[in-house]
Write an enzyme that holds these catalytic residues in place. Sequence first.
Site, PDB file in Angstrom:
ATOM      1  N   ILE A 270       0.842  -1.107  -0.191  1.00  0.00           N
ATOM      2  CA  ILE A 270       0.202  -0.317  -0.455  1.00  0.00           C
ATOM      3  C   ILE A 270       0.827   1.820   0.140  1.00  0.00           C
ATOM      4  CG2 ILE A 270      -1.427   1.518   1.095  1.00  0.00           C
ATOM      5  CD1 ILE A 270      -2.707  -1.313   2.662  1.00  0.00           C
ATOM      6  N   THR A 271       1.271   1.906  -0.867  1.00  0.00           N
ATOM      7  CA  THR A 271       1.272   3.304  -0.895  1.00  0.00           C
ATOM      8  C   THR A 271       0.711   4.044  -0.097  1.00  0.00           C
ATOM      9  OG1 THR A 271       0.528   3.930  -2.452  1.00  0.00           O
ATOM     10  CG2 THR A 271       2.380   3.162  -3.203  1.00  0.00           C
ATOM     11  N   GLY A 272       2.026   5.806   0.172  1.00  0.00           N
ATOM     12  CA  GLY A 272       0.848   5.816   1.078  1.00  0.00           C
ATOM     13  C   GLY A 272       0.654   5.558   2.481  1.00  0.00           C
ATOM     14  N   ALA A 273       0.526   4.713   3.074  1.00  0.00           N
ATOM     15  CA  ALA A 273       0.449   4.428   4.454  1.00  0.00           C
ATOM     16  C   ALA A 273       0.755   4.533   5.888  1.00  0.00           C
ATOM     17  CB  ALA A 273       0.424   2.562   4.453  1.00  0.00           C
TER      18      ALA A 273
ATOM     19  N   SER B 294      -0.472   7.576   6.210  1.00  0.00           N
ATOM     20  CA  SER B 294      -1.602   8.813   6.805  1.00  0.00           C
ATOM     21  C   SER B 294      -3.099   8.214   6.367  1.00  0.00           C
ATOM     22  CB  SER B 294      -1.551   9.873   7.163  1.00  0.00           C
ATOM     23  OG  SER B 294      -1.571  10.341   6.030  1.00  0.00           O
ATOM     24  N   GLY B 295      -4.088   8.855   6.758  1.00  0.00           N
ATOM     25  CA  GLY B 295      -5.314   8.601   6.034  1.00  0.00           C
ATOM     26  C   GLY B 295      -5.850   7.227   5.877  1.00  0.00           C
TER      27      GLY B 295
ATOM     28  N   TYR C 195      -4.577  18.223  -9.242  1.00  0.00           N
ATOM     29  CA  TYR C 195      -5.015  17.234  -9.016  1.00  0.00           C
ATOM     30  C   TYR C 195      -6.188  16.358  -8.740  1.00  0.00           C
ATOM     31  CZ  TYR C 195      -7.300  14.393  -4.764  1.00  0.00           C
ATOM     32  OH  TYR C 195      -7.805  13.789  -3.904  1.00  0.00           O
TER      33      TYR C 195
HETATM   34  P1  NDP Z   1      -3.476  11.628   3.205  1.00  0.00           P
HETATM   35  O1  NDP Z   1      -2.747  13.060   2.821  1.00  0.00           O
HETATM   36  O2  NDP Z   1      -3.471  11.602   4.487  1.00  0.00           O
HETATM   37  O3  NDP Z   1      -2.425  10.949   3.325  1.00  0.00           O
HETATM   38  C1  NDP Z   1      -1.923  10.781   1.470  1.00  0.00           C
HETATM   39  C2  NDP Z   1      -0.895   9.616   1.989  1.00  0.00           C
HETATM   40  O4  NDP Z   1       0.226  10.104   0.460  1.00  0.00           O
HETATM   41  C3  NDP Z   1       0.586  10.168   3.294  1.00  0.00           C
HETATM   42  O5  NDP Z   1       1.041   8.761   3.558  1.00  0.00           O
HETATM   43  C4  NDP Z   1       1.282  10.802   2.009  1.00  0.00           C
HETATM   44  O6  NDP Z   1       3.172  10.676   3.007  1.00  0.00           O
HETATM   45  C5  NDP Z   1       1.314  10.308   1.276  1.00  0.00           C
HETATM   46  N1  NDP Z   1       2.403  10.590  -0.091  1.00  0.00           N
HETATM   47  C6  NDP Z   1       1.914  12.061  -0.201  1.00  0.00           C
HETATM   48  N2  NDP Z   1       3.435  12.124  -1.278  1.00  0.00           N
HETATM   49  C7  NDP Z   1       4.217  11.339  -1.920  1.00  0.00           C
HETATM   50  C8  NDP Z   1       5.648  10.511  -2.325  1.00  0.00           C
HETATM   51  N3  NDP Z   1       6.144  11.413  -2.854  1.00  0.00           N
HETATM   52  N4  NDP Z   1       5.637   9.418  -2.142  1.00  0.00           N
HETATM   53  C9  NDP Z   1       4.864   8.334  -1.706  1.00  0.00           C
HETATM   54  N5  NDP Z   1       3.806   8.667  -0.424  1.00  0.00           N
HETATM   55  C10 NDP Z   1       3.640  10.355  -0.581  1.00  0.00           C
HETATM   56  O7  NDP Z   1      -4.953  11.616   2.640  1.00  0.00           O
HETATM   57  P2  NDP Z   1      -6.006  10.800   2.221  1.00  0.00           P
HETATM   58  O8  NDP Z   1      -5.805   9.450   3.282  1.00  0.00           O
HETATM   59  O9  NDP Z   1      -6.969  11.449   1.981  1.00  0.00           O
HETATM   60  O10 NDP Z   1      -5.561  10.339   0.700  1.00  0.00           O
HETATM   61  C11 NDP Z   1      -5.454   9.164   0.008  1.00  0.00           C
HETATM   62  C12 NDP Z   1      -6.005   8.413  -1.534  1.00  0.00           C
HETATM   63  O11 NDP Z   1      -7.336   8.499  -1.138  1.00  0.00           O
HETATM   64  C13 NDP Z   1      -5.333   9.440  -2.282  1.00  0.00           C
HETATM   65  O12 NDP Z   1      -5.313   8.740  -3.653  1.00  0.00           O
HETATM   66  C14 NDP Z   1      -6.366  10.383  -2.204  1.00  0.00           C
HETATM   67  O13 NDP Z   1      -6.753  10.930  -3.999  1.00  0.00           O
HETATM   68  C15 NDP Z   1      -8.058  10.089  -2.662  1.00  0.00           C
HETATM   69  N6  NDP Z   1      -8.858   9.956  -2.043  1.00  0.00           N
HETATM   70  C16 NDP Z   1      -8.927  10.580  -0.615  1.00  0.00           C
HETATM   71  C17 NDP Z   1     -10.335  11.544  -0.873  1.00  0.00           C
HETATM   72  C18 NDP Z   1     -10.642  12.284   0.895  1.00  0.00           C
HETATM   73  O14 NDP Z   1     -11.707  12.676   0.876  1.00  0.00           O
HETATM   74  N7  NDP Z   1      -9.740  12.326   1.840  1.00  0.00           N
HETATM   75  C19 NDP Z   1     -11.775  11.157  -1.537  1.00  0.00           C
HETATM   76  C20 NDP Z   1     -11.359  10.722  -2.820  1.00  0.00           C
HETATM   77  C21 NDP Z   1     -10.323  10.084  -2.325  1.00  0.00           C
HETATM   78  P3  NDP Z   1       3.181  11.262   4.533  1.00  0.00           P
HETATM   79  O15 NDP Z   1       2.097  11.020   5.307  1.00  0.00           O
HETATM   80  O16 NDP Z   1       4.112  11.212   4.525  1.00  0.00           O
HETATM   81  O17 NDP Z   1       2.718  13.094   3.868  1.00  0.00           O
HETATM   82 MG1  PMR Z   2     -17.057  19.477  -2.775  1.00  0.00          MG
HETATM   83  C1  PMR Z   2     -22.302  17.186  -3.318  1.00  0.00           C
HETATM   84  C2  PMR Z   2     -21.708  16.518  -2.785  1.00  0.00           C
HETATM   85  C3  PMR Z   2     -19.796  16.337  -2.684  1.00  0.00           C
HETATM   86  C4  PMR Z   2     -19.107  15.350  -2.796  1.00  0.00           C
HETATM   87  C5  PMR Z   2     -19.932  13.657  -2.366  1.00  0.00           C
HETATM   88  C6  PMR Z   2     -17.793  16.052  -2.489  1.00  0.00           C
HETATM   89  C7  PMR Z   2     -16.893  15.754  -1.913  1.00  0.00           C
HETATM   90  N1  PMR Z   2     -18.742  17.621  -2.840  1.00  0.00           N
HETATM   91  C8  PMR Z   2     -19.649  17.880  -2.349  1.00  0.00           C
HETATM   92  C9  PMR Z   2     -20.163  19.178  -3.005  1.00  0.00           C
HETATM   93  C10 PMR Z   2     -19.402  20.327  -2.783  1.00  0.00           C
HETATM   94  N2  PMR Z   2     -18.083  20.846  -2.875  1.00  0.00           N
HETATM   95  C11 PMR Z   2     -20.128  21.778  -3.330  1.00  0.00           C
HETATM   96  C12 PMR Z   2     -21.528  21.616  -3.206  1.00  0.00           C
HETATM   97  C13 PMR Z   2     -19.379  22.338  -2.819  1.00  0.00           C
HETATM   98  C14 PMR Z   2     -18.967  24.322  -2.837  1.00  0.00           C
HETATM   99  C15 PMR Z   2     -19.794  24.974  -1.886  1.00  0.00           C
HETATM  100  C16 PMR Z   2     -17.555  21.651  -2.833  1.00  0.00           C
HETATM  101  C17 PMR Z   2     -16.349  22.337  -2.573  1.00  0.00           C
HETATM  102  C18 PMR Z   2     -15.295  21.898  -2.156  1.00  0.00           C
HETATM  103  C19 PMR Z   2     -14.370  22.576  -1.956  1.00  0.00           C
HETATM  104  C20 PMR Z   2     -14.246  23.552  -2.470  1.00  0.00           C
HETATM  105  N3  PMR Z   2     -15.632  20.291  -2.086  1.00  0.00           N
HETATM  106  C21 PMR Z   2     -13.562  20.075  -2.549  1.00  0.00           C
HETATM  107  C22 PMR Z   2     -13.186  20.840  -2.196  1.00  0.00           C
HETATM  108  C23 PMR Z   2     -11.800  20.965  -1.821  1.00  0.00           C
HETATM  109  O1  PMR Z   2     -11.013  21.693  -1.959  1.00  0.00           O
HETATM  110  C24 PMR Z   2     -12.330  19.428  -1.947  1.00  0.00           C
HETATM  111  C25 PMR Z   2     -11.536  19.106  -3.569  1.00  0.00           C
HETATM  112  O2  PMR Z   2     -11.911  19.134  -4.522  1.00  0.00           O
HETATM  113  O3  PMR Z   2     -10.456  18.430  -3.217  1.00  0.00           O
HETATM  114  C26 PMR Z   2      -9.611  18.015  -5.337  1.00  0.00           C
HETATM  115  C27 PMR Z   2     -13.165  18.875  -2.242  1.00  0.00           C
HETATM  116  C28 PMR Z   2     -13.939  17.906  -2.228  1.00  0.00           C
HETATM  117  N4  PMR Z   2     -15.356  17.813  -2.103  1.00  0.00           N
HETATM  118  C29 PMR Z   2     -15.519  16.211  -2.167  1.00  0.00           C
HETATM  119  C30 PMR Z   2     -14.149  15.235  -2.276  1.00  0.00           C
HETATM  120  C31 PMR Z   2     -14.345  14.137  -1.635  1.00  0.00           C
HETATM  121  C32 PMR Z   2     -13.104  16.603  -1.767  1.00  0.00           C
HETATM  122  C33 PMR Z   2     -11.943  16.162  -1.508  1.00  0.00           C
HETATM  123  C34 PMR Z   2     -11.047  14.857  -1.860  1.00  0.00           C
HETATM  124  C35 PMR Z   2     -10.397  14.207  -3.542  1.00  0.00           C
HETATM  125  O4  PMR Z   2     -11.514  13.864  -4.343  1.00  0.00           O
HETATM  126  O5  PMR Z   2     -10.192  13.596  -3.080  1.00  0.00           O
END
Ligand code: NDP
Ligand code: PMR
Length: 339
Positions: free
Chosen positions: A31-34, A36-37, A214
């Site tokens: 698992i890459t990036g394990a 955090s999160g 992104y």
């Molecule tokens: P985190 O920032 O918590 O986790 C990201 C991880 O990636 C960290 O472990 C970080 O390491 C690692 N990482 C970043 N850069 C590198 C690098 N150069 N080499 C190796 N590892 C690296 O974010 P999330 O857990 O939220 O994100 C995990 C995945 O989930 C991503 O693919 C994200 O796009 C996806 N995702 C997240 C959503 C959300 O709402 N959070 C929604 C949809 C998808 P370090 O701990 O050292 O910083």
């Molecule tokens: Mg979003 C209606 C549903 C919905 C969901 C499921 C997400 C998920 N978002 C929604 C709606 C909205 N967002 C709306 C209506 C707005 C305007 C107010 C909004 C705004 C917003 C911002 C500024 N949302 C965001 C941001 C971010 O900076 C995040 C992002 O784009 O990261 C790339 C984000 C996100 N919204 C989500 C999810 C899952 C994210 C973040 C993570 C990702 O795609 O990995």
Amino acid sequence: MIKAQTVTVSPSADQATLEGKKTLRKGNVVITGASSGLGLATAKALSTVGNWHITMACRDFLKAEKAAIRVGMPKGSYSVMHLDLASLESVRQFVDNFRRSGKPLDVLVCNAAVYLPTDKEPTFTADGFELSVGTNHLGHFLLSRLLIDDLKQSDYPSKRLIIVGSITGNSNTVAGNVPPKANLGDLRGLAGGLNGVNTSSMIDGGEFDGAKAYKDSKVCNMLTMQEFHRRFHEETGITFASLYPGCIAETGLFRNHVALFRTLFPPFQKYITKGYVSEEEAGNRLAQVVSDPSLTKSGVYWSWNKNSKSFENELSKEASDEEKARKLWEVSEKLVGMA
Ligand code: NDP
Ligand code: PMR
Ligand code: LMG
């Protein structure tokens, strides 16, 4: 040589029943990036099941070790190996080191990502690619292109390559329509190397925008999964999958966002969009995609409904464009030195 460990598992949850066997050696998942999160929550979920060895592929060795201990992963259920996806050399070194460990590779999870929404200027990987696409897409592209050979060689009954996608890269959703929207255009910036010097740092050739970069990288992740499926599934039987785990609004992904955003985003997702999911729940979802015997379909983008039940979701037009996926593959191979 590794010693195959055998564990007896209940038939209902046993992947070996797919093959009609009674016992199954431990599965090996990278698992890459394990550290955090989502990655950490998935590693923890798998470590408590007992029949997985987790290789945590992380850029910060110490942080990963500490995190594994903090969340209570049993000793012996995991190893930490260095991987910096922002350096192609590091990716190649990781692959060498993993091979030297003698472990088979049964499942690879491409999870790590960076999100740089507030940067005004692009930053770059060791190889000069814009950092978000360079890390999230190109680093993982090289890693999985190299490790596909290892997956092929594994004798595990259900081999999988999982690339984490997201709703925000899919313009067939509300979230995917919040500006700036993902758009890879004709890939002219990517083809030029994303170096921001003689070409654009953005895939479509436009002005740098960290939030868009992104989202573009997530489209690349979902297209790459499908292209892998088309190129390798029939021949190898490997399951290729992507997923949207839900909005995990409190992870480190938002560490670079403005403080106001980090405060408002979790309640906004919890009470208004209702898209919020805890790290633990999201980790269980990704762990299902790794190990659940019912999730073996290949070429699928999984999502979960309100009752946390998985379903095959539809990708946007761009994120399912076969022609773009093929072009993305070819351009990416050139950039990472595989063509
Ligand atoms: P985190 O920032 O918590 O986790 C990201 C991880 O990636 C960290 O472990 C970080 O390491 C690692 N990482 C970043 N850069 C590198 C690098 N150069 N080499 C190796 N590892 C690296 O974010 P999330 O857990 O939220 O994100 C995990 C995945 O989930 C991503 O693919 C994200 O796009 C996806 N995702 C997240 C959503 C959300 O709402 N959070 C929604 C949809 C998808 P370090 O701990 O050292 O910083
Ligand atoms: Mg979003 C209606 C549903 C919905 C969901 C499921 C997400 C998920 N978002 C929604 C709606 C909205 N967002 C709306 C209506 C707005 C305007 C107010 C909004 C705004 C917003 C911002 C500024 N949302 C965001 C941001 C971010 O900076 C995040 C992002 O784009 O990261 C790339 C984000 C996100 N919204 C989500 C999810 C899952 C994210 C973040 C993570 C990702 O795609 O990995
Ligand atoms: C931008 O920053 C960058 O500037 C840009 O370069 C780019 O990178 C972009 O997407 C990437 O991000 C983000 C900036 C603007 O966000 C903020 O700094 C503000 C945080 C906004 C968080 C999103 C959720 C907004 C909803 C707020 C509701 C709070 C709800 C609390 C609920 C509590 C319930 C008990 O980001 C934006 O695009 C957001 C623009 C919209 C922000 C303002 C919208 C107001 C909507 C009003 C909703 C009303 C809700 C009232 C709540 C009452 C509840 C009873």
